[in-house]
Enzyme design. Structure first.
Site, PDB file in Angstrom:
ATOM      1  N   GLU A   1       0.805  -1.230   0.000  1.00  0.00           N
ATOM      2  CA  GLU A   1       0.000   0.000   0.000  1.00  0.00           C
ATOM      3  C   GLU A   1       0.835   1.277   0.000  1.00  0.00           C
ATOM      4  O   GLU A   1       0.838   2.038   0.976  1.00  0.00           O
ATOM      5  CB  GLU A   1      -0.954   0.020   1.190  1.00  0.00           C
ATOM      6  CG  GLU A   1      -2.073  -0.980   1.067  1.00  0.00           C
ATOM      7  CD  GLU A   1      -3.069  -0.898   2.211  1.00  0.00           C
ATOM      8  OE1 GLU A   1      -2.768  -0.264   3.238  1.00  0.00           O
ATOM      9  OE2 GLU A   1      -4.142  -1.498   2.073  1.00  0.00           O
TER      10      GLU A   1
ATOM     11  N   GLU B   1      -6.807  -7.563  -0.582  1.00  0.00           N
ATOM     12  CA  GLU B   1      -7.334  -7.620   0.780  1.00  0.00           C
ATOM     13  C   GLU B   1      -8.815  -7.263   0.726  1.00  0.00           C
ATOM     14  O   GLU B   1      -9.170  -6.164   0.305  1.00  0.00           O
ATOM     15  CB  GLU B   1      -6.599  -6.623   1.687  1.00  0.00           C
ATOM     16  CG  GLU B   1      -5.120  -6.916   1.833  1.00  0.00           C
ATOM     17  CD  GLU B   1      -4.410  -5.906   2.738  1.00  0.00           C
ATOM     18  OE1 GLU B   1      -5.083  -5.151   3.468  1.00  0.00           O
ATOM     19  OE2 GLU B   1      -3.170  -5.864   2.694  1.00  0.00           O
TER      20      GLU B   1
HETATM   21  C1  GAL Z   1      -4.604  -2.534   4.974  1.00  0.00           C
HETATM   22  C2  GAL Z   1      -3.209  -3.090   5.160  1.00  0.00           C
HETATM   23  C3  GAL Z   1      -3.208  -4.322   6.020  1.00  0.00           C
HETATM   24  C4  GAL Z   1      -4.052  -4.100   7.233  1.00  0.00           C
HETATM   25  C5  GAL Z   1      -5.434  -3.744   6.805  1.00  0.00           C
HETATM   26  C6  GAL Z   1      -6.391  -3.555   7.959  1.00  0.00           C
HETATM   27  O1  GAL Z   1      -4.567  -1.178   4.708  1.00  0.00           O
HETATM   28  O2  GAL Z   1      -2.605  -3.407   3.932  1.00  0.00           O
HETATM   29  O3  GAL Z   1      -1.891  -4.627   6.401  1.00  0.00           O
HETATM   30  O4  GAL Z   1      -3.483  -3.098   8.006  1.00  0.00           O
HETATM   31  O5  GAL Z   1      -5.386  -2.543   6.095  1.00  0.00           O
HETATM   32  O6  GAL Z   1      -7.682  -3.211   7.495  1.00  0.00           O
END
Ligand code: GAL
Length: 632
Positions: free
Chosen positions: A144, A316
Site C-alpha cells: 500500500e 485484501e
Molecule cells: C490494509 C493493510 C493491512 C491491514 C489492513 C487492515 O490497509 O494493507 O496490512 O493493516 O489494512 O484493514
C-alpha cells in the site's frame, strides 16, 4: 475468466504447530492463494546481514504441500528498528516538519537513497532464494504505497532530490521563475539550490511550486518501485503485483502499474464509508453495514485500467469489522459474499481476504479475520466458503468493453488539491459523483487514463475535471458522445490561466469567463429539476444551452455530441444529464431501486443489492445483500 479466492496469512504470528491445520482449513474453504511475508523483515533479517529464512521455508513448505499457491511479499513497508541505526535520516517527515517515527509502519521516505538501495537489496535476496521456486506463484512488492499519508515527505533527502528533479525538468532557473510566476511577491530564485520544499510558508506557496512537488513525489514512488521490480524481474518469472489502497491519490498509479503485471487493491467498504467519503448522514446511516454502493466498483474499474492487459485482483477484502475507521460496524450478513462477487463481476481474477485469523495482539487486535482469535470460525468464513463453492460451479464469464468510459487522471487531482478555489473541492469526489450517476442508470463503465488515444467502441465518454486535455484525447472525444467539464482544460501544466481561456475545444463555442465556489449549504436550482452546488462557472459562447438554472445561468452547452458542463450537478441533475446523453448515444438506461447496482460481463448481467431492504428488478427479488446473475 478464471476466478479464485485467497487469504492473507502471517505464519510469524502463530506457533508453527498451527500452520498445517490452518493450511488445511484454507483449502477446505475453497481458498487457493495465500499471501505471506510483507511485514516480516525483522524475522527474515533480525540483525543486519543475518538472514533467518528457515521459518519462511517451512511455512512455504506447509502451505504449498496443502495445495496453496504462495504470493510472497517484499517486507519493505516495515523496515526494522536496526535500519534506523544505519540510516537515522531515512524517516518520512510530515508537512509540519515532524519526523514520522519508528513504531508502526511506512516510516520511510521514498527519496532516501540508502533506504531505496536497502529495499532493492532485500528484494534481490528474496529473489535469489525464491525467484525460481515453483511454489511462489506471484510477488507483492511493498504494501500500500501512500497509505497513512506517506507520499509527500518533507525530509532533507526529499528536498535535495527535489532540487535535482527541478534542474532536470527546467534546466535553467530563469525558465523555472517564468513558469512558476515567481515575480509575484519577489519569490524569484537565482539557483535551484535556493528552492525549498513548499511547506511551512507563511501563506500558500506558489501553486506551481506545490504542483511540481506533487509531481516529483509521485515520480519518487515510481522510481522506488522500479528498484524492486528490477531486482525481481532478473530473478523470477512470477507476476509482480502491488496492492493499492482506496482513494489514495498522491501518486500516479498508471505510472507505477506500467512496470507491474497485475494491479491489486485493498477493499474495505465499511471502513471507507466511515472514514473517506463525503456523504450525508442519511447516506452513511443507510449503508452503514454495507459500504457505499459505488466506491468499490469505482476502484475495481480504476484498477482494471491500471493492471497490465486489464489484470487485477482484490488483495485484501474486508471480512468483518475493521479497527481503523472512526466507527467500525459489522457487515450485514451476505455482504462479504456480495463484495466478493462484485469484484469478480468487474473482472477480478482473485479475491483475497484480510486476514486469516484475527490477531490477539498489537494494533489490529480489534480487526476481524475469517477466524476469531480463539481459532473458531468468524461469520466471514462461511460466506467466503460459499463464494468458493459458487465460483467452482458458475461457468467462466468473460469481460467485455463497457459502453461508457470515464477518463481518470491523477495529475488533475493534484492540480485541484493545490488550487481548490472552494474549500473541499475534490477531483475524486467529482469523479465518484459522475460514476455514481452512470451506475444509478444501470450502466457499466470502463475507467480510462487521460493518455488514451483511442475511445472507439465507447458510445458515451465522460471527462469531468481534467485540468489539461491532451490533444489526442480531444481528438478521440470527437468520435463519440462526450461530456467534459467542469474545470476541464482550464489551466496550463504550471497551473496558470491559459489564453484562450478554457475549455478551448474544437467544434463547440463555449468559454468559461468566471468561476464561483459555493459553501456546502448553497445551491442553484436547475430548470425542470435538480440543482448545481459546490462549483459554478459562467459560460459564454454561441453553442446551444441544453440545461440552465432557473435564473438563466447556463449549465450545459452542446454542439450535439460534444457537451460542456459548467457546474457541479447534484444527484438529481446528474441523473437528468446522463439520461439526456444516453439518449443521444442510443444507450438504454434503467430506473434502479435504491441500492441496486448492475454490472454486465460479455455473457452475464450481475445485480447487487446494497440496500438493507429487499428490492425487485425485472421480476427478480433480491434480498438485502442479495446477488443475482443471469445470462444476457
Ligand atoms: C490494509 C493493510 C493491512 C491491514 C489492513 C487492515 O490497509 O494493507 O496490512 O493493516 O489494512 O484493514
Amino acid at each position: 475468466m478464471k476466478r479464485a479466492l485467497g487469504v492473507c496469512y502471517y505464519p510469524e504470528h502463530w506457533p508453527e504447530e498451527m500452520w498445517p491445520r490452518d493450511a488445511a482449513r484454507m483449502v477446505a474453504a475453497g481458498i487457493t492463494w495465500v499471501r505471506i511475508g510483507e511485514f516480516a523483515w525483522s524475522r527474515m533479517e533480525p540483525t543486519p546481514g543475518n538472514f533467518t529464512f528457515d521459518w519462511l521455508d517451512r511455512a512455504i513448505d506447509t502451505l504449498s504441500a496443502a495445495g496453496l499457491k504462495v504470493i510472497l511479499g517484499t517486507p519493505t513497508c516495515t523496515p526494522p528498528r536496526w535500519m534506523l541505526h544505519r540510516y537515522p535520516d531515512m524517516l518520512a517527515v510530515d508537512a509540519l516538519g515532524h519526523p514520522r517515527k519508528f513504531g508502526s509502519r511506512r516510516h520511510y521516505c521514498f527519496s532516501h537513497a540508502g533506504y531505496r538501495a536497502a529495499s532493492g537489496k532485500i528484494a534481490e535476496i528474496l529473489g535469489d532464494r525464491y525467484g525460481r521456486d515453483p511454489r511462489i506463484h506471484a510477488w507483492q512488492i511493498d504494501n500500500e504505497y501512500g497509505c497513512h499519508d506517506t507520499v509527500l515527505s518533507y525530509s532533507d533527502a526529499a528536498r535535495d532530490a527535489f532540487r535535482g528533479w527541478l534542474a532536470t525538468q527546467y534546466r535553467d532557473i530563469d525558465a523555472l521563475n517564468a513558469a512558476w510566476g515567481t515575480v509575484f511577491w519577489s519569490m524569484e530564485y537565482r539557483s535551484f539550490d535556493e528552492i525549498d520544499l513548499p511547506h511551512l510558508t507563511v501563506t500558500q506557496a506558489a501553486p506551481a511550486h506545490e504542483l511540481a512537488f506533487r509531481r516529483f513525489s509521485s515520480d519518487q514512488v515510481t522510481r522506488y518501485n522500479a528498484v524492486q521490480v528490477a531486482a525481481l524481474r532478473a530473478r523470477s518469472d512470477a507476476p509482480l503485483i502491488h496492492n493499492y489502497m482506496g482513494r489514495v491519490l498522491d501518486f500516479d498509479h498508471f505510472e507505477v502499474g506500467a512496470s507491474l503485471d497485475i494491479a491489486s487493491w485493498d477493499s474495505y467498504p465499511i471502513g471507507f464509508l466511515s472514514d473517506r467519503l463525503e456523504a450525508s448522514d442519511d447516506h452513511k446511516q443507510r449503508y452503514l453495514q454495507q459500504g457505499d454502493p459505488d466506491m468499490q466498483a469505482f476502484h475495481h474499474d480504476l484498477y482494471r485500467a491500471v493492471g497490465k492487459d486489464g489484470r487485477w485482483w482484490v488483495m485484501e477484502q474486508q471480512p468483518g469489522p475493521v479497527n481503523w475507521a472512526p466507527h467500525n460496524p459489522a457487515a450485514l450478513p451476505g455482504m462479504v459474499r456480495l463484495w466478493s462477487w462484485e469484484a469478480f463481476a468487474h473482472g477480478a481474477e482473485v479475491v483475497s481476504y484480510f486476514r486469516w485469523r484475527q490477531a490477539p495482539f498489537a494494533q489490529e487486535q480489534m480487526h476481524a479475520g475469517l477466524l476469531r482469535p480463539d481459532d473458531a470460525a468468524a461469520p466471514g468464513l462461511d460466506e467466503a466458503a460459499q463464494v468458493g463453492r459458487e465460483i467452482a460451479e458458475l461457468p467462466e464469464v468473460a469481460q467485455t468493453q463497457a459502453p461508457v468510459a470515464l477518463i481518470f487522471d491523477y495529475p488533475s487531482e493534484w492540480a485541484w488539491a493545490t488550487l481548490p478555489q472552494g474549500a473541499g473541492f475534490s477531483y475524486f469526489r467529482l469523479m465518484l459523483d459522475a460514476y455514481r450517476a452512470l451506475r444509478k442508470c444501470g450502466l457499466s463503465i470502463d475507467i480510462v487514463p487521460s493518455t488514451t488515444t483511442d475511445l472507439s467502441g465507447y458510445k458515451l465518454v465522460l471527462a469531468p475535471g481534467l485540468a489539461q486535455m491532451p490533444p489526442a484525447l480531444i481528438a478521440a472525444l470527437q468520435e463519440t458522445v462526450a461530456l467534459v467539464g467542469p474545470r476541464s482544460n482550464a489551466v496550463t501544466q504550471e497551473l496558470s490561466i491559459p489564453t484562450p481561456m478554457g475549455p478551448d475545444l474544437p467544434g463547440i463555442d463555449v468559454t468559461v469567463s468566471r468561476v464561483e465556489s459555493l459553501p456546502p449549504a448553497a445551491h442553484r436550482d436547475a430548470v425542470d429539476g435538480g440543482a448545481v452546488h459546490h462549483w459554478v462557472e459562467t459560460l459564454e459562447g454561441t453553442s446551444e444551452t441544453i440545461f440552465e438554472t432557473t435564473c438563466g445561468q447556463k449549465i450545459v452547452m452542446s454542439n450535439g455530441t460534444m457537451n460542456y458542463l459548467g457546474a457541479w450537478p447534484d444527484e438529481t441533475l446528474w441523473g437528468r444529464i446522463i439520461r439526456h446523453l444516453a439518449d443521444m448515444a442510443g444507450l438504454p438506461v434503467h430506473d434502479l431501486p435504491e441500492g441496486l447496482r448492475l454490472r454486465d460481463t460479455a455473457t452475464h448481467r450481475f445485480a447487487f443489492n446494497y440496500s438493507a431492504e429487499a428490492v425487485t428488478f425485472q421480476d427478480r427479488m433480491l434480498p438485502p445483500a442479495g446477488v443475482e446473475w443471469w445470462a444476457i
